[in-house]
Design an enzyme around this catalytic site. Structure first.
Site, PDB file in Angstrom:
ATOM      1  N   TYR A   1      -8.435   8.683  -5.887  1.00 29.68           N
ATOM      2  CA  TYR A   1      -9.411   7.716  -5.351  1.00 29.68           C
ATOM      3  C   TYR A   1     -10.645   8.436  -4.812  1.00 29.68           C
ATOM      4  CZ  TYR A   1      -5.237   4.700  -5.441  1.00 29.68           C
ATOM      5  OH  TYR A   1      -4.106   4.024  -5.818  1.00 29.68           O
TER       6      TYR A   1
ATOM      7  N   HIS B   1       1.609  10.061  -9.024  1.00 32.01           N
ATOM      8  CA  HIS B   1       0.879   8.825  -9.314  1.00 32.01           C
ATOM      9  C   HIS B   1       1.361   8.090 -10.566  1.00 32.01           C
ATOM     10  CE1 HIS B   1      -3.248   7.003  -8.152  1.00 32.01           C
ATOM     11  NE2 HIS B   1      -2.583   6.102  -8.824  1.00 32.01           N
TER      12      HIS B   1
ATOM     13  N   SER C   1       5.333   6.751  -8.706  1.00 29.27           N
ATOM     14  CA  SER C   1       4.580   5.518  -8.943  1.00 29.27           C
ATOM     15  C   SER C   1       4.468   5.309 -10.451  1.00 29.27           C
ATOM     16  CB  SER C   1       3.187   5.631  -8.311  1.00 29.27           C
ATOM     17  OG  SER C   1       2.427   4.477  -8.577  1.00 29.27           O
TER      18      SER C   1
ATOM     19  N   GLN D   1       6.219   3.029  -6.557  1.00 29.18           N
ATOM     20  CA  GLN D   1       5.103   2.084  -6.369  1.00 29.18           C
ATOM     21  C   GLN D   1       4.677   1.567  -7.739  1.00 29.18           C
ATOM     22  OE1 GLN D   1       0.520   2.523  -5.403  1.00 29.18           O
ATOM     23  NE2 GLN D   1       1.668   2.880  -3.512  1.00 29.18           N
TER      24      GLN D   1
HETATM   25  N1  LIG Z   1      -0.213   3.423  -7.986  1.00 32.67           N
HETATM   26  C1  LIG Z   1      -1.114   2.841  -8.769  1.00 32.67           C
HETATM   27  O1  LIG Z   1      -1.212   3.137  -9.973  1.00 32.67           O
HETATM   28  C2  LIG Z   1      -2.019   1.808  -8.178  1.00 32.67           C
HETATM   29  C3  LIG Z   1      -2.099   1.668  -6.829  1.00 32.67           C
HETATM   30  N2  LIG Z   1      -2.916   0.721  -6.266  1.00 32.67           N
HETATM   31  C4  LIG Z   1      -2.969   0.662  -4.786  1.00 32.67           C
HETATM   32  O2  LIG Z   1      -2.789  -0.680  -4.369  1.00 32.67           O
HETATM   33  C5  LIG Z   1      -3.920  -1.120  -3.622  1.00 32.67           C
HETATM   34  C6  LIG Z   1      -4.126  -2.599  -3.796  1.00 32.67           C
HETATM   35  O3  LIG Z   1      -4.299  -2.909  -5.158  1.00 32.67           O
HETATM   36  P1  LIG Z   1      -5.012  -4.237  -5.628  1.00 32.67           P
HETATM   37  O4  LIG Z   1      -4.696  -4.456  -7.037  1.00 32.67           O
HETATM   38  O5  LIG Z   1      -6.437  -4.179  -5.251  1.00 32.67           O
HETATM   39  O6  LIG Z   1      -4.285  -5.305  -4.707  1.00 32.67           O
HETATM   40  P2  LIG Z   1      -4.415  -6.878  -4.559  1.00 32.67           P
HETATM   41  O7  LIG Z   1      -3.742  -7.569  -5.679  1.00 32.67           O
HETATM   42  O8  LIG Z   1      -3.955  -7.159  -3.182  1.00 32.67           O
HETATM   43  O9  LIG Z   1      -5.933  -7.214  -4.716  1.00 32.67           O
HETATM   44  C7  LIG Z   1      -6.883  -6.920  -3.732  1.00 32.67           C
HETATM   45  C8  LIG Z   1      -8.228  -7.178  -4.360  1.00 32.67           C
HETATM   46  O10 LIG Z   1      -8.339  -8.578  -4.593  1.00 32.67           O
HETATM   47  C9  LIG Z   1      -9.578  -9.031  -4.131  1.00 32.67           C
HETATM   48  N3  LIG Z   1      -9.405 -10.378  -3.583  1.00 32.67           N
HETATM   49  C10 LIG Z   1      -8.709 -10.754  -2.509  1.00 32.67           C
HETATM   50  N4  LIG Z   1      -8.753 -12.075  -2.317  1.00 32.67           N
HETATM   51  C11 LIG Z   1      -9.510 -12.547  -3.304  1.00 32.67           C
HETATM   52  C12 LIG Z   1      -9.922 -13.840  -3.650  1.00 32.67           C
HETATM   53  N5  LIG Z   1      -9.555 -14.899  -2.932  1.00 32.67           N
HETATM   54  N6  LIG Z   1     -10.689 -13.972  -4.755  1.00 32.67           N
HETATM   55  C13 LIG Z   1     -11.051 -12.884  -5.485  1.00 32.67           C
HETATM   56  N7  LIG Z   1     -10.688 -11.627  -5.187  1.00 32.67           N
HETATM   57  C14 LIG Z   1      -9.935 -11.470  -4.119  1.00 32.67           C
HETATM   58  C15 LIG Z   1     -10.004  -8.060  -3.061  1.00 32.67           C
HETATM   59  O11 LIG Z   1     -11.415  -8.004  -3.096  1.00 32.67           O
HETATM   60  P3  LIG Z   1     -12.349  -8.137  -1.788  1.00 32.67           P
HETATM   61  O12 LIG Z   1     -12.620  -6.748  -1.351  1.00 32.67           O
HETATM   62  O13 LIG Z   1     -13.532  -8.845  -2.314  1.00 32.67           O
HETATM   63  O14 LIG Z   1     -11.581  -8.930  -0.778  1.00 32.67           O
HETATM   64  C16 LIG Z   1      -9.386  -6.756  -3.490  1.00 32.67           C
HETATM   65  O15 LIG Z   1     -10.268  -6.010  -4.299  1.00 32.67           O
HETATM   66  C17 LIG Z   1      -5.045  -0.223  -4.105  1.00 32.67           C
HETATM   67  O16 LIG Z   1      -6.142  -0.144  -3.232  1.00 32.67           O
HETATM   68  C18 LIG Z   1      -4.319   1.096  -4.242  1.00 32.67           C
HETATM   69  O17 LIG Z   1      -4.173   1.698  -2.967  1.00 32.67           O
HETATM   70  C19 LIG Z   1      -3.656  -0.120  -7.052  1.00 32.67           C
HETATM   71  C20 LIG Z   1      -3.608  -0.020  -8.412  1.00 32.67           C
HETATM   72  C21 LIG Z   1      -2.829   0.980  -9.094  1.00 32.67           C
HETATM   73  O1  LIG Z   2      -4.082   3.762  -8.418  1.00 32.28           O
HETATM   74  C1  LIG Z   2      -4.651   2.919  -9.074  1.00 32.28           C
HETATM   75  C2  LIG Z   2      -5.376   3.133 -10.306  1.00 32.28           C
HETATM   76  C3  LIG Z   2      -6.352   4.234 -10.136  1.00 32.28           C
HETATM   77  C4  LIG Z   2      -6.169   5.475 -10.593  1.00 32.28           C
HETATM   78  N1  LIG Z   2      -7.267   6.212 -10.281  1.00 32.28           N
HETATM   79  C5  LIG Z   2      -8.147   5.470  -9.634  1.00 32.28           C
HETATM   80  C6  LIG Z   2      -9.400   5.773  -9.113  1.00 32.28           C
HETATM   81  C7  LIG Z   2     -10.084   4.783  -8.428  1.00 32.28           C
HETATM   82  C8  LIG Z   2      -9.534   3.503  -8.302  1.00 32.28           C
HETATM   83  C9  LIG Z   2      -8.284   3.197  -8.843  1.00 32.28           C
HETATM   84  C10 LIG Z   2      -7.605   4.191  -9.505  1.00 32.28           C
END
Ligand SMILES: NC(=O)C1=CN([C@@H]2O[C@H](COP(=O)(O)OP(=O)(O)OC[C@H]3O[C@@H](n4cnc5c(N)ncnc54)[C@H](OP(=O)(O)O)[C@@H]3O)[C@@H](O)[C@H]2O)C=CC1
Ligand SMILES: O=CCc1c[nH]c2ccccc12
Length: 298
Positions: A63, A121, A154, A176
């Site tokens: 990130y 990851h 993950s 994860q």
């Molecule tokens: N291990 C992996 O490969 C991965 C790990 N992750 C981790 O998980 C965390 C959370 O993932 P994420 O998929 O973002 O989780 P969520 O499904 O909780 O989504 C959160 C996102 O949704 C948006 N959102 C919330 N409410 C609404 C709404 N009512 N309408 C539209 N958009 C909305 C938010 O934007 P806003 O800022 O506008 O509120 C935010 O960007 C990441 O930050 C990361 O730390 C994520 C992906 C991959």
């Molecule tokens: O972990 C979620 C997916 C991911 C992998 N690398 C990055 C960099 C920036 C945002 C999301 C991610």
């Protein structure tokens, strides 16, 4: 803004540690393309989350914002021992020492002397079962050295976990994964249960955000009314009531504050079943799509 003054409950892990049942991710809302210069908006965003009570913080090397996460932790004034900090190693090359180097770099940026949870990851860097096994052996050594409290993975599929478990001295405590009503991962969850691996869920809001509209909408609308909460809060609660730890995020204080209402009610088994059945009518994967082919449901 709601001031719920809530303490987030915790789930016990297979190594005896406890993980808070709601996490705040710094990847999707705050991830950077380059480390570059320090971004004050990220520091402020994370400090807001901590102020609201999000003490489980989910970061990653990839990130490119561990410096900001570290500064936010320091400036929050919250005692280190009260926080649960996760970070993840991106793509090791398979060379011994790679993961240790990555962790030490992460700890420096985070200004911490340990992380609560260290994750590999993804499994997609590994060219063989042996790569996965060697990578895991390095994780075990880092835990033994006290640089990380808990170790996990993950985006591992059953076959990746099988490879790791063949030689593991310590089982992964956590996997994860992407998890929401349109990606229920039934086979993988069964595997986790059998081996005592806890599930943490990224993308928990997917069904009501990036994959909407869809077949769960009516069920969730009914529950929003019944519990006087939003669709997001129903989505988070649906994870928690299945002992799955959602990792959500928002750049908006109001949303983060509202999400805490997910800790104020409980879905009953019939309601969980209704969401599950509706969710199974659609398939959606928001992350890592191609890597999961040919079976995107795994
Ligand atoms: N291990 C992996 O490969 C991965 C790990 N992750 C981790 O998980 C965390 C959370 O993932 P994420 O998929 O973002 O989780 P969520 O499904 O909780 O989504 C959160 C996102 O949704 C948006 N959102 C919330 N409410 C609404 C709404 N009512 N309408 C539209 N958009 C909305 C938010 O934007 P806003 O800022 O506008 O509120 C935010 O960007 C990441 O930050 C990361 O730390 C994520 C992906 C991959
Ligand atoms: O972990 C979620 C997916 C991911 C992998 N690398 C990055 C960099 C920036 C945002 C999301 C991610």
């Amino acid at each position: 803004m709601a001031n719920l003054n809530i303490t987030i409950p915790a789930l016990k892990l297979n190594d005896g540690a406890s993980i808070p049942m709601l996490g705040y991710g710094v990847g999707t809302a705050w991830g950077k393309k380059e480390e570059g210069k320090v971004d004050q908006a990220i520091i402020d965003g994370v400090k807001t989350a901590i102020k609201l009570g999000y003490y489980h913080l989910d970061g990653a090397e990839s990130y490119k914002n561990e410096t900001e996460l570290g500064r936010a932790i320091k400036e929050s004034g919250v005692d280190r021992s009260k926080l649960f900090v996760t970070t993840k190693v991106w793509e090791p090359t398979g060379q011994t020492g790679d993961i240790e180097r990555a962790l030490k770099e992460s700890l420096k940026k985070l200004q911490l002397d340990y992380v609560d949870l260290y994750l590999i990851h993804s499994p997609f860097w590994a060219k063989s079962e042996q790569d996965l096994q060697n990578g895991w052996a390095e994780m075990e050594a880092l835990q033994k050295a006290g640089l990380v409290k808990t170790i996990g993975v993950s985006n591992y599929r059953p076959q990746d976990l099988d490879a790791v478990l063949k030689t593991a001295k310590v089982k992964p405590a956590v996997n994860q994964i992407e998890f929401h009503p349109y990606l229920q991962r039934l086979e993988l969850l069964e595997y986790h249960k059998k081996h005592g691996i806890a599930t943490t869920a990224y993308g928990p809001l997917t069904a009501v955000t990036r994959a909407a509209p869809g077949p769960v909408d009516d069920v969730i609308a009914g529950l929003e009314k019944k519990y006087a909460v939003s669709a997001g809060e129903i989505s988070l609660r649906w994870c928690i009531d299945q002992d799955i730890v959602p990792i959500t995020t928002s750049s908006k204080e109001q949303r983060l504050s509202d999400y805490l209402r997910a800790l104020t009610f409980k879905l009953n088994p019939a309601e969980i079943k209704q969401i599950n059945e509706a969710g199974q009518q659609k398939h959606f994967r928001g992350f890592w799509g191609k890597k999961f082919e040919p079976d995107s449901r795994l």
